[in-house]
Motif scaffolding. Structure first.
Motif, PDB file in Angstrom:
ATOM      1  N   VAL A 269      -5.120  -9.746  -3.936  1.00 33.67           N
ATOM      2  CA  VAL A 269      -5.176  -8.424  -3.311  1.00 33.67           C
ATOM      3  C   VAL A 269      -4.295  -7.480  -4.112  1.00 33.67           C
ATOM      4  N   SER A 270      -4.832  -6.304  -4.464  1.00 33.86           N
ATOM      5  CA  SER A 270      -4.078  -5.323  -5.228  1.00 33.86           C
ATOM      6  C   SER A 270      -3.029  -4.662  -4.336  1.00 33.86           C
ATOM      7  N   LYS A 271      -2.152  -3.851  -4.972  1.00 32.05           N
ATOM      8  CA  LYS A 271      -1.110  -3.185  -4.195  1.00 32.05           C
ATOM      9  C   LYS A 271      -1.727  -2.280  -3.132  1.00 32.05           C
ATOM     10  N   THR A 272      -2.648  -1.402  -3.535  1.00 31.68           N
ATOM     11  CA  THR A 272      -3.432  -0.615  -2.580  1.00 31.68           C
ATOM     12  C   THR A 272      -4.881  -0.966  -2.828  1.00 31.68           C
ATOM     13  N   HIS A 273      -5.414  -1.855  -2.019  1.00 30.41           N
ATOM     14  CA  HIS A 273      -6.718  -2.468  -2.312  1.00 30.41           C
ATOM     15  C   HIS A 273      -7.871  -1.761  -1.606  1.00 30.41           C
TER      16      HIS A 273
ATOM     17  N   PRO B 283       0.816  -1.218   0.000  1.00 22.89           N
ATOM     18  CA  PRO B 283       0.000   0.000   0.000  1.00 22.89           C
ATOM     19  C   PRO B 283       0.842   1.257   0.000  1.00 22.89           C
ATOM     20  N   ALA B 284       0.306   2.290  -0.639  1.00 22.74           N
ATOM     21  CA  ALA B 284       0.970   3.597  -0.682  1.00 22.74           C
ATOM     22  C   ALA B 284      -0.105   4.664  -0.732  1.00 22.74           C
ATOM     23  N   ALA B 285       0.111   5.737   0.027  1.00 24.68           N
ATOM     24  CA  ALA B 285      -0.846   6.838   0.059  1.00 24.68           C
ATOM     25  C   ALA B 285      -0.745   7.643  -1.225  1.00 24.68           C
ATOM     26  N   ALA B 286      -1.900   8.057  -1.738  1.00 22.00           N
ATOM     27  CA  ALA B 286      -1.929   8.869  -2.948  1.00 22.00           C
ATOM     28  C   ALA B 286      -1.607  10.325  -2.601  1.00 22.00           C
TER      29      ALA B 286
ATOM     30  N   GLY C 284      -1.993  14.011  -1.780  1.00 21.08           N
ATOM     31  CA  GLY C 284      -3.049  14.754  -1.113  1.00 21.08           C
ATOM     32  C   GLY C 284      -3.659  14.036   0.066  1.00 21.08           C
ATOM     33  N   GLU C 285      -3.302  12.771   0.302  1.00 27.20           N
ATOM     34  CA  GLU C 285      -3.874  12.033   1.418  1.00 27.20           C
ATOM     35  C   GLU C 285      -3.119  12.261   2.718  1.00 27.20           C
ATOM     36  N   GLY C 286      -1.924  12.792   2.641  1.00 31.69           N
ATOM     37  CA  GLY C 286      -1.160  13.005   3.852  1.00 31.69           C
ATOM     38  C   GLY C 286      -0.643  11.698   4.408  1.00 31.69           C
ATOM     39  N   GLU C 287      -0.420  11.681   5.715  1.00 35.53           N
ATOM     40  CA  GLU C 287       0.083  10.471   6.356  1.00 35.53           C
ATOM     41  C   GLU C 287      -1.040   9.476   6.535  1.00 35.53           C
ATOM     42  N   ALA C 288      -0.735   8.207   6.288  1.00 36.93           N
ATOM     43  CA  ALA C 288      -1.722   7.134   6.408  1.00 36.93           C
ATOM     44  C   ALA C 288      -1.044   5.919   7.009  1.00 36.93           C
ATOM     45  N   GLN C 289      -1.834   5.121   7.702  1.00 38.54           N
ATOM     46  CA  GLN C 289      -1.337   3.870   8.262  1.00 38.54           C
ATOM     47  C   GLN C 289      -1.359   2.803   7.174  1.00 38.54           C
TER      48      GLN C 289
END
Length: 473
Positions: free
Chosen positions: A411-415, A390-393, A395-400
């Motif tokens: 399962v996709s990379k960011t599902h 997973p990777a934040a897009a 504009g999403e800022g910090e994400a867990q």
């Protein structure tokens, strides 16, 4: 005019510009060549079974062949043997079982790419060009005939054709002379992708043909609901709704709210008498309203909007006319207005509660605990992303980021994204390949990519072949 005729020729993926199979394409799909040890073990197992099937014929015919080799073979003596019928039955049974064994092996190899030894060792045979089943005639029959021809040289032939020829493969794919003649390739289905799993192969081909692009968070809707407390069509993951054009904040007054409420507040104030609106005591001119002259009573009715007329009523009250001279009439009402004008009367009509919601702070985000099917517990405090990588897009800022191990690549990379909001916790499918769904009370509801869906206690979220359960804290 030139007409183009479609010959319906199937398009074969994974070939280079010269029309030859590309090993890099097969490796990108996840196909792993079978090791030499596994291939030799599968061949030895199949030959051992063939020897067991032919054992009755070997035990009965070997002594006869030995006599014939030593020159002591006599045809009349052979037909005069009492056990001749058992020799014929043993040879016939062995030959019949051997023919059935060979036919079954050829059919399974041509149709399913597997034989008895390959099934035990986890090997699958495929066509090296199409990466599908090898076919009956070339993939199975031709291969069998070449293998039988190698036995013309008893020991060296099978050792060279079966065991040593894969060492000379220039493509490093472990293909021997039998594979070159039959156009086959042996795959390790245990450590890599099983080529006969149609669903996994279709997903792998699609992923290689159409690479996964960087997923971006969908932009919020610019449509502002009429009702401030209406559910939002989109909940931003890392920005406040006040910073988005057209977004609204439920339960708080917007910039246009006070302007729309001012006419209503002005109407309420205009309907209240000036004495109540200003909070000034009115016992001094309440009795004169019945006995005072007409100009003095009509003055407050003509200008009820502003509190200024209150000062104009005080001077007429002092110079009283001669007919209203008795002092007891003026003093009696002075004590009466005290119970008639209670102090808390002006407060119910004051429109002050309107800006109160704007001063109250916004409620904090709701926390939740997500339990994966592996037993792992993830506490949600902000945007939480699930996927293989997973990777934040932007504009999403910090994400867990929660990595989910998935050997089947369902399962996709960011599902999936799980986001806390004012009204609860929401799940958003991030345009995954296999999609996501919410299972609630035994019913499965698919998630539309990019559209948040509210989660409840006990919900099960399926993303690909993995699941997680929602538990509030």
């Amino acid at each position: 005019m030139i007409w183009e005729i479609d010959d319906h020729a199937p398009e074969i993926e994974g070939l280079d510009k010269n029309g030859r199979p590309d090993p890099a394409y097969a490796a990108s799909l996840g196909l792993i060549p079978a090791g030499r040890g596994a291939r030799v073990a599968a061949a030895l197992l199949e030959w051992a079974l063939a020897v067991v099937i032919a054992l009755p014929a070997i035990l009965t015919v070997t002594p006869i062949l030995m006599d014939a080799a030593l020159g002591g073979f006599d045809t009349e003596e052979l037909f005069a043997r009492a056990d001749l019928i058992w020799i014929i039955v043993a040879v016939a049974a062995s030959q019949g079982l051997m023919i059935a064994y060979i036919v079954v092996q050829l059919v399974l190899h041509g149709r399913k790419g597997v034989t008895l030894g390959k099934a035990v060792c986890g090997i699958r045979s495929i066509n090296v060009r199409t990466l599908e089943r090898p076919g009956f005639w070339r993939g199975a029959v031709v291969r069998y005939l070449v293998a039988c021809a190698s036995f013309l040289i008893p020991v060296i032939g099978p050792a060279l054709v079966v065991a040593l020829s894969p060492l000379f493969d220039i493509e490093r794919r472990g293909r021997g002379w039998l594979d070159l003649a039959a156009g086959t390739w042996f795959i390790d289905a245990r450590r890599g992708l099983n080529p006969y799993d149609q669903k996994r192969m279709r997903i792998a081909r699609k992923r290689v043909k159409t690479p996964e692009h960087e997923e971006k968070a969908p932009l919020p809707s610019l449509a502002t609901p009429v009702d401030r407390d209406a559910p939002a069509a989109y909940v931003p993951s890392a920005r406040e709704s006040g910073g988005v054009i057209g977004a609204h904040r439920g339960g708080t007054a917007t910039a246009s709210g006070p302007q729309q409420e001012e006419p209503a507040a002005a109407a309420v104030v205009s309907a209240v008498p000036p004495s109540l609106a200003t909070g000034a005591p009115a016992p001094t001119f309440a009795p004169p309203a019945a006995a005072a002259p007409a100009p003095a009573v009509q003055a407050p009715v003509a200008a009820p909007v502003a509190p200024a007329p209150v000062a104009s009523f005080a001077p007429p009250a002092a110079p009283s006319p001669a007919p209203v001279a008795p002092a007891p009439a003026m003093q009696a009402p002075a004590a009466a207005p005290a119970p008639a004008t209670p102090a808390p009367a002006p407060q119910p009509s004051t429109p002050t509660p309107t800006p109160a919601p704007a001063q109250s702070p916004a409620p904090a985000g709701t926390r939740a605990v997500l339990i994966l099917d592996t037993g792992q517990r993830i506490e949600v405090r902000g945007t939480t992303l699930f996927g293989r990588a997973p990777a934040a897009a932007a504009g999403e800022g910090e994400a867990q980021l929660v990595r989910v191990a998935d050997d089947t690549r369902s399962v996709s990379k960011t599902h999936l994204a799980v986001m806390p909001a004012r009204r609860g916790v929401f799940a958003v499918d991030r345009a995954s390949t296999n999609g996501s769904a919410i299972i609630r009370n035994g019913a499965e509801t698919p998630l539309v990519a990019g559209h948040p869906a509210e989660l409840q206690i006990g919900d099960t979220v399926r993303f690909g072949d993995r699941t997680l359960t929602v538990e509030w804290v």
